[in-house]
Design a protein around this motif. Structure first.
Motif, short mmCIF file in Angstrom:
data_model
loop_
_atom_site.label_atom_id
_atom_site.label_comp_id
_atom_site.label_asym_id
_atom_site.label_seq_id
_atom_site.Cartn_x
_atom_site.Cartn_y
_atom_site.Cartn_z
N PHE A 40 -8.90 0.29 2.73
CA PHE A 40 -7.86 0.74 1.82
C PHE A 40 -8.50 1.06 0.47
O PHE A 40 -9.32 0.29 -0.03
CB PHE A 40 -6.79 -0.34 1.60
CG PHE A 40 -6.07 -0.74 2.85
CD1 PHE A 40 -5.00 0.01 3.32
CD2 PHE A 40 -6.45 -1.87 3.55
CE1 PHE A 40 -4.33 -0.37 4.48
CE2 PHE A 40 -5.80 -2.25 4.69
CZ PHE A 40 -4.73 -1.50 5.16
N VAL A 94 0.83 -1.20 0.00
CA VAL A 94 0.00 0.00 0.00
C VAL A 94 0.87 1.25 0.00
O VAL A 94 1.92 1.29 0.64
CB VAL A 94 -0.92 0.02 1.24
CG1 VAL A 94 -1.96 1.12 1.11
CG2 VAL A 94 -1.57 -1.32 1.45
N LEU A 102 -3.38 0.53 -3.82
CA LEU A 102 -2.67 -0.75 -3.69
C LEU A 102 -1.73 -0.91 -4.88
O LEU A 102 -2.14 -0.88 -6.03
CB LEU A 102 -3.67 -1.91 -3.64
CG LEU A 102 -4.68 -1.89 -2.49
CD1 LEU A 102 -5.54 -3.14 -2.54
CD2 LEU A 102 -3.99 -1.79 -1.15
#
Length: 231
Positions: free
Chosen positions: A190, A150, A195
């Motif tokens: 997230f 990430v 990503l």
């Protein structure tokens, strides 16, 4: 009769190695050679059929046997709903909305209007993000952990986390994945666009002991402190 029936007949003839052509299609359904040619062009160009013409057999065949042909059966109630949605989306200004409006109209249009034969444009989407979405979805279905890399929104630092993904949510223009993070032992959100990498592992997970009877709902995405738990 709609072209869906004619295309289904063409597909069956090709799979039986009968090498159908425009004349066979026109005679079978009492349509013009021009309409038959348009049907074949639609099968190839709009439905992605790997069609090639064999001069020896004087007919068409598939260059790839893995191709699967199908058509959508729509009820009158569904047709009305799609017509309503097409009208509503056509009034919006974004490209996404216009693409959806054309898609809905194409699904319900059974006429021979040449405008209905237009190839729909592809939705603008990043191939990397699509692959990431597919990896996360597979991990969710199989209850297996993923190792994700990430990018921090604060300093741009890369962080590798082992994630037990629970769900993927759409919020505004982005997709978010929520899951249990190791080794910090927290449930976090997230943005899929942040990503850099996602690799499935063979390690299974069980979120029941962590989530218990709680349910994570999309409304959490709009909470004031949402950014505190999002990279």
């Amino acid at each position: 009769m709609s072209n869906a029936h004619r295309l289904a007949w063409m597909d069956a003839q090709i799979r039986e190695r009968r090498y159908p052509n425009c004349r066979m299609l026109a005679e079978r359904f009492s349509i013009s050679l021009r309409q038959a040619a348009r049907d074949i062009e639609y099968l190839r160009d709009s439905m992605g059929a790997p069609l090639e013409y064999c001069r020896l057999k004087r007919g068409y065949f598939y260059t790839e046997s893995s191709y699967v042909h199908g058509h959508v059966v729509i009820t009158e109630e569904q047709r009305q709903s799609l017509s309503y949605l097409a009208d509503r989306y056509a009034r919006l200004e974004s490209d996404h909305a216009r693409h959806l409006a054309r898609l809905f109209r194409r699904l319900i249009d059974q006429s021979n209007d040449p405008a209905a034969e237009l190839v729909l444009p592809l939705f603008p989407a990043d191939p990397g993000e699509l692959a990431m979405f597919d990896t996360l979805s597979c991990a969710i279905r199989s209850f297996t952990k993923v190792d994700v890399t990430v990018v921090s929104a604060d300093d741009g630092v890369l962080q590798t986390i082992r994630l037990s993904p629970y769900h993927v949510y759409a919020h505004q223009l982005d997709n978010y994945v929520v899951g249990y993070c190791e080794p910090e032992g927290r449930i976090r959100f997230f943005a899929v666009s942040r990503l850099q990498k996602a690799e499935r592992t063979e390690v299974p997970f069980d979120l029941a002991p962590l989530l218990k009877d709680a349910s994570i709902v999309p409304e959490l995405l709009s909470e004031p402190d949402f950014c505190l738990c999002t990279l």
